[in-house]
Every structure is written in structure tokens, then in C-alpha cells.
Design an enzyme around this catalytic site. Structure first.
Site, PDB file in Angstrom:
ATOM      1  N   LYS A 118       0.875  -1.104  -0.008  1.00 22.25           N
ATOM      2  CA  LYS A 118      -0.480  -0.147  -0.173  1.00 22.25           C
ATOM      3  C   LYS A 118       0.973   0.572  -0.361  1.00 22.25           C
ATOM      4  O   LYS A 118       0.769   2.276  -0.229  1.00 22.25           O
ATOM      5  CB  LYS A 118      -1.046  -0.189   1.519  1.00 22.25           C
ATOM      6  CG  LYS A 118      -1.924  -0.501   1.246  1.00 22.25           C
ATOM      7  CD  LYS A 118      -2.726  -1.746   0.663  1.00 22.25           C
ATOM      8  CE  LYS A 118      -3.662  -2.186   0.536  1.00 22.25           C
ATOM      9  NZ  LYS A 118      -3.386  -3.841   0.877  1.00 22.25           N
TER      10      LYS A 118
HETATM   11  C1  LIG Z   1      -4.312  -4.588   0.794  1.00 19.85           C
HETATM   12  C2  LIG Z   1      -3.284  -6.075  -0.252  1.00 19.85           C
HETATM   13  C3  LIG Z   1      -3.790  -6.695  -0.847  1.00 19.85           C
HETATM   14  C4  LIG Z   1      -4.510  -6.975  -1.415  1.00 19.85           C
HETATM   15  O1  LIG Z   1      -4.757  -5.573  -2.885  1.00 19.85           O
HETATM   16  P1  LIG Z   1      -6.094  -5.616  -3.384  1.00 19.85           P
HETATM   17  O2  LIG Z   1      -5.238  -4.133  -4.248  1.00 19.85           O
HETATM   18  O3  LIG Z   1      -7.109  -4.744  -2.228  1.00 19.85           O
HETATM   19  O4  LIG Z   1      -6.513  -7.108  -4.354  1.00 19.85           O
HETATM   20  C5  LIG Z   1      -3.063  -7.966  -0.561  1.00 19.85           C
HETATM   21  N1  LIG Z   1      -1.659  -8.788   0.210  1.00 19.85           N
HETATM   22  C6  LIG Z   1      -1.564  -7.117   1.133  1.00 19.85           C
HETATM   23  C7  LIG Z   1      -0.343  -7.168   1.999  1.00 19.85           C
HETATM   24  C8  LIG Z   1      -2.717  -6.068   1.608  1.00 19.85           C
HETATM   25  O5  LIG Z   1      -1.763  -5.422   1.998  1.00 19.85           O
END
Ligand SMILES: *Cc1c(COP(=O)(O)O)cnc(C)c1O
Length: 502
Positions: A110
């Protein structure tokens, strides 16, 4: 570049307006009126840094920003906060390439988008002459919250409120959030799961009454979730970057296809890969990996999205999601931008928790492969990668690796695959330690603790056992004071927002 809503109200916005608003007035999501082509040929990108490639890709979508504005957004975002100077190192293990997206401040992917969103947002506000204070609302399954808080803390003209499911995040994730400093940060646990938090936030965005009251006080709401196009576009850059890296490594010749494998929750990350493909990046299959909450696996296989199913809390909590928001954007693009159809499907989802897409969309889904992984299989994948390859992955990345192995076995497809490695193993240290064979007794010895080990003890023990460095954002977390301790019911979220902002 103009932006339009997935629900077809035909109000066109500039990228800066779309970023400030977060969500369209008809509750749809913003998409560019056309997906731009790659601004440079692959060979022209060879040897470029992450920052240089990100500049080209993001600027192609957000062309209202001047060169120097975009440059300062990129420089502010992708700097020494990242613990690896390459920003996104790409490493080979277990017959695949792992694109490590977790070297930012909060140790999850993120950070890739949330490091730049505050810069894009404040720059957009300046350009639009925005006088109101922007209040960022976010629902988090654990990782978005901290990354958004870290990005927006003490950013002038903003306030940030994060809601997380009280029992749905790891101890490390929770402490990361509740220890967040900054006068403009607010963190609230809700009694409910992530879907409840996300639904609550979406309701607030749709509440005209509330928006009017806030407007009277000079406050505008916006979103840091991947429903904000300013979150999504920066994620396109790392698919392009890793393709270029693989050509530099000699693993791909220019024009050869590359498969991508994405551990998926809200469908943002894999949608970014789809956008990269639409820009002309030679991506073959888009492999969508789910945990036991496998609504997307079934959807990709059948064209029926059916959320009427048991919700599981798994060891990959950021994928414990039954309502994947960004799928709406894919449906819009695959349906030939049919806002009416998308709006009907989303209404059906809200009312009945199920919808079936048209033949046209189902055909478009052929670019995707959906698979899922059980808790046991994820543990085995972590153990296999560690024991056989000396490569440590987190629980989400393990899900992707297992689904990739299934795909390769089922199809015999030997196209080089890039797996999105979405978090540091230390964010989910307890599950990873367990998978690596560290039982409670061993953890107590390694962490020097007599009592039942905490999430923080697992971090220490895993570092001692593997020798893999703990990211600095996760070190000494247990000594950080708790600054936020508010809990609310899932139907009190609006009241809490009003209270916080008054
Ligand atoms: C948010 C997240 C995901 C999923 O990503 P999306 O964009 O919501 O599909 C997968 N792994 C981790 C560690 C995340 O923080």
C-alpha cells in the site's frame, strides 16, 4: 485526460478533480475516458530508475500536472523512506520472479500508492484553488490504514480518519495504526469485519445530508482507498518497471509476454496490472489469487459474483474480503463502458449479494485466471520457499505463489511470471513463524520471553531464526505508546466522523 464514472452519469472530471473527490456523485468510480498507450517503448525504458518510469506512467494518466509538479510528487514519494534504493527489487525464487512491493515505510505494498497520494492530492488542491479542508476517510483490512496514516500525518489542509475491524487485523498491524502520531490522525476500531467498515465508509460518501453539514464547516470528504483513482494509477508503474527489469536480466526479450500473479482482495492491484496490459505492456495471463474467501475465483470461472457465502478470517487478512470494490472498474471496461449495466449489477450486489455479468464481460475475463489457496496450503508454500530456496514470504504472497504453481501445473504455461509480493513477512510474523516450524516453545526461547508470546515476540523470534532483517517501521513497535483507543459499532461510523471533525 478526462475521467468518467463507472455508473454512467457522464459527468467528466479532470484528474485533479477526480483525485480530490475520490468517488463520483452517482457512487461510481472514476476511470479515464481512455487508457493511454505506454508513453515510451520498452527499450527506451531500459536502465531507467523506478522514479523515472513511475513519472512517465503516472503523468500519462494525470496530465494536468505540469512536469515539475509531477516530478516533485515523485521525488517526495519515492525517496529514502524506502529501505531498498531500487524501490521495487525483483528477485528470483521458486521458479518465479517476486516483485517486492513492501520496502516502504509501513512494510506493505500500500505504501507504493499511499506515499504519493498525499502529494498528488495537495498539488491537486492547489491547482483547483480548493479552500476546504480535505478529510480522508479510509476503511482498512490492516495495511491501507497505516500506509494512509503515514502518508497524510501532519499534511496541511487534511484530516484523516481510519476505520479497522477490531478483530480482523494482526497485533503488529494494530499497533502500527494505534501508535500513529500527528494532530490530524484518527484511528477507530469497529465491531465488525472489513466489509462492514468499507460499506460504512461508502455510505458516508453517499450521505448528502452529512456532506452538506460538513461543507458548511468547510470540510470535504475524500478517499484513500483504492476506489480513489489517485491510488490506482501509481500501481500501474511497478508492472511496467518489473517488465523492464526482466528484459534487463535477460529473462524476457522485448515483446515477450510476462504473466502476473496478484494476491487479491479489493481487486485494486490486479486491476492496475490489467491497465498496464491495456497500455500495451506485453502481459499474458492475469492470475488472480484468493484465500479461502474465494468469491473472485468463482466469479472469474463462471461470470457469477455471489457474495452469499461464509466469511472466513484467515492468516492473509488483507484479502478477507467478499465485496471487491475495484471489480466495478473492470466490469465497466469489459462491458464496453456500459454504465447502466454496471449500475444494475452493483444494485443487485447491494440488494441480493449476487449478480451475473453479460456474455461480453465473461469473454473479457478470459485474460484472467482465478485460483485460491487454503490455510494449510499457504503454510506449506511459506515452508517450501523458506526451506528449499531460503526465501521468506508473507502469508499473502504465499497465497499467490501457491495459485501460481497450480496454474503452471494445470496449463503447462512456462511464460515467466512476476508475483506481486505484497507485504513483509514480519507484518504476519506469527503465521510465518508457525509455517517455518517455530512452535511456541522455540519462540519463547528465541524471544527471551517466559509468558505466552505476543505478536512482537514472534517478530523477534523470526528474525533470530531466519536472519532476515526486520523493516525499521516494525522494529521496537511494542514500545510505541497507544495514542488511539476508540471503538465503535458498525452503524455508528457517521456519528463518529461528525464528532471527530467538530
Ligand atoms: C491490500 C493487500 C492485498 C490486496 O490488494 P488489493 O489491491 O486490495 O487486491 C494483498 N496483500 C496485502 C499484504 C495487502 O495489504
Amino acid at each position: 485526460m478526462r475521467y468518467e464514472s463507472t455508473r454512467g452519469n457522464r459527468e467528466y472530471k479532470s484528474s485533479t478533480e477526480a483525485i480530490i473527490r475520490g468517488i463520483a456523485e452517482d457512487r461510481g468510480l472514476y476511470v479515464p475516458v481512455e487508457i493511454p498507450a505506454l508513453p515510451l517503448k520498452i527499450e527506451e525504458m531500459r536502465g531507467k530508475t523506478y522514479q523515472q518510469i513511475a513519472f512517465e506512467i503516472i503523468h500519462a494518466y494525470f496530465d494536468e500536472y505540469t512536469d515539475s509538479e509531477m516530478k516533485s510528487c515523485i521525488e517526495g514519494a519515492y525517496d529514502g523512506k524506502f529501505e531498498d534504493p531500487q524501490i521495487v527489487p525483483v528477485k528470483k525464487a521458486g521458479g518465479a520472479w517476486f516483485m517486492e512491493l513492501y520496502h516502504g515505510k509501513t512494510a506493505a505494498f500500500k505504501d507504493m500508492a499511499l506515499s504519493i497520494l498525499p502529494y498528488l492530492m495537495t498539488s491537486a488542491c492547489r491547482k483547483e484553488g480548493e479552500k476546504d479542508k480535505i478529510c480522508i476517510l479510509a476503511a482498512t483490512s490492516g495495511d491501507t490504514g497505516k500506509a494512509a496514516l503515514a502518508g497524510f500525518a501532519n499534511v496541511d489542509g487534511t484530516e484523516i480518519i481510519v476505520f479497522y475491524p477490531q478483530k480482523g487485523v494482526s497485533q503488529v498491524q494494530e499497533r502500527q495504526m494505534v501508535s500513529q502520531e500527528g494532530d490530524n490522525t484518527h484511528v477507530i476500531a469497529i465491531r465488525g469485519n472489513f466489509d462492514d467498515a468499507q460499506t460504512g465508509v461508502k455510505k458516508i460518501f453517499a450521505d448528502d445530508e452529512m456532506k452538506k453539514k460538513l461543507a458548511a464547516e468547510g470540510i470535504k470528504l475524500s478517499s484513500a482507498n483504492s476506489i480513489n483513482i489517485g491510488r490506482l494509477v501509481p500501481q500501474v508503474a511497478y508492472y511496467v518497471y518489473s517488465y523492464v527489469k526482466l528484459t534487463e536480466e535477460g529473462a524476457l526479450k522485448e515483446g515477450d509476454p510476462m504473466n502476473v500473479v496478484v494476491p487479491t482482495g479489493n481487486f485494486g492491484n490486479i486491476l492496475a496490472a490489467y491497465m498496464a496490459k491495456e497500455m500495451g505492456l506485453p502481459i499474458g495471463k492475469l492470475i488472480c489469487a484468493s484465500n479461502e474467501n474465494n468469491v473472485l475465483t468463482d466469479f472469474i470461472r463462471t461470470g457469477v459474483y455471489d457474495a452469499r457465502r461464509q466469511f472466513y478470517l484467515t492468516s492473509s487478512p488483507s484479502m478477507d474480503i467478499l465485496i471487491s470494490s475495484n471489480l466495478e472498474r473492470l466490469l465497466y471496461l469489459l462491458s464496453g463502458r456500459d454504465g447502466k449495466a454496471v449500475s444494475d449489477w452493483m444494485k443487485a450486489l447491494e440488494a441480493d449479494k449476487v449478480y451475473e455479468v453479460s456474455k461480453k464481460v465473461r469473454e473479457g475475463l478470459a485474460d484472467f485466471y482465478g485460483g485460491f489457496c487454503t490455510e494449510r496450503e499457504a503454510r506449506e508454500a511459506i515452508a517450501a520457499l523458506w526451506n528449499e530456496e531460503g526465501y521468506l514470504v508473507d502469508t499473502h504472497t504465499a497465497v499467490a505463489y501457491k495459485v501460481y504453481r497450480d496454474y503452471a501445473e494445470e496449463t503447462g504455461d512456462e511464460t515467466p511470471a512476476v508475483i506481486a509480493s505484497t507485504a513483509s513477512a514480519y507484518k504476519f510474523a506469527e503465521s510465518v513463524a508457525d509455517a517455518c516450524g517455530l512452535d511456541v516453545g522455540k519462540v519463547k526461547v528465541l524471544a527471551n520471553s517466559a509468558a505466552e508470546p505476543t505478536g512482537f515476540d514472534y517478530v523477534k523470534a523470526l528474525e533470530k531464526a531466519t536472519g532476515v532483517r526486520v523493516p525499521s517501521g516494525l522494529r521496537d513497535l511494542e514500545d510505541k505508546p497507544v495514542l488511539h483507543d476508540r471503538v465503535c459499532a458498525k452503524d455508528e461510523m457517521s456519528e463518529v466522523v461528525m464528532e471527530v471533525l467538530e
